[in-house]
Design a protein around this motif. Sequence first.
Motif, short mmCIF file in Angstrom:
data_model
loop_
_atom_site.label_atom_id
_atom_site.label_comp_id
_atom_site.label_asym_id
_atom_site.label_seq_id
_atom_site.Cartn_x
_atom_site.Cartn_y
_atom_site.Cartn_z
N THR A 109 0.97 -1.15 0.07
CA THR A 109 -0.09 0.17 0.11
C THR A 109 0.84 1.16 -0.01
O THR A 109 0.71 2.27 -0.79
N SER A 156 -3.49 -5.57 -5.00
CA SER A 156 -2.62 -6.20 -3.74
C SER A 156 -3.43 -6.75 -2.79
O SER A 156 -2.82 -7.53 -2.12
N LEU A 205 -3.92 -1.17 -5.77
CA LEU A 205 -4.25 -1.49 -4.60
C LEU A 205 -5.29 -2.56 -4.15
O LEU A 205 -5.29 -3.45 -3.32
#
Lengths: 178, 202
Positions: A94, A114, A111
């Motif tokens: 992040t 992720s 993100l």
Amino acid sequence: VIFESEAPAKGVGTFLVLFIGIYIVLYIAYMAIPDDVLRLTVFPAGIVRPTLAIINMLDNSAHAVSDASTLMSRNGNLDIVRGCDGSGIALLLTSGILAFPTSLRAKVKGLMVSLLLVVFTNCLRILGLYFALAYADNWFELLHLYIIPTLMVLLAGGYFIWWASRQGIDRTSFQSSS
Amino acid sequence: VFAIKKILVRLIISGIMSSVGMLLLGKSIVTACIPLFEVIIELAQSDFIPVLEVSGAGDSTQLRMSAIILHDIFLNNMQVIPTATHLTGKAQSLAHVLVPPTLLLCILAAWPVIGIKAILTRLAAGLVAMIAVMAFITPLTLVGLFQIGLLDATEGGPIALGANWFANWVLFTEGGGRWLIPIALGIACVAPHRFRIRNLQA
């Protein structure tokens, strides 16, 4: 060529300062979450129950059950505590994505992927540790403390490099001298 | 011009080689770092003199710290650790200690470098970064573990967060900080080496 590491040291320096700064802010926010919220709500729903279902599917003899954030079976118990949730990797990814000079849209996409990557790899990590505990306990320490953390960080690093290579650098926020 | 695939392959290969290298040589490397660790611990606090040793074998190899108390430490009104007491027991698994240097080594080896001058720069910067990684993580974590032990003894329960800088340092490093430090230092070491990376579609 859409990504050049020809950004000047100044640009990298800015990235590093942002990366570390965002990491620390996120870390403080994560540490502010009460232990009980993680142990009684987040870990059981997000980690323990999904992993439990997979273990019982793969290993009929396990008869695994859960109690809050503890995964129990006839082969051994795994206690999921703060830090066992992939938070370290999530914070790194992040911070790296937010610090990288690219569009908001690209950051949001990065993100989201992720998050999926962290959840998936952490689930694999818990499964790996369970099966190591159950069937090869002499490997447990090495896997838990060295091999799996290193692999997870390298995987996250590989993903970040791949993601960053697909972004156009926003040169208005990182002025290039070249 | 480097293809991104090539960098990812280099990351995998350097990851495997660094890990195997650290597993084979880790005990010797950590043993060689003990004088550095002891100096850092003595500089970081004034309550005890550390005595470090690597003990055990295989998976159970540990870096163990015992402490010779330099002055009376009052845990509360009833309990005191007298001067010259020899406390034992704070330890870290060697495998755990080796993760940060392994990550730093991976980054240094994976990121391409061209030319003798750049290679020498990378080696010099990498050496400084490696010393920093070894100096800032493990010794301060051992001090933190020692102080957590004292806090536990004082309160008879879980540590009070915010009560001690080194205890918080342990939480930070164990929560992912031990990865952040080598990654940040690794990026700083490879940053000066400029080249182009080709996109996957290029």
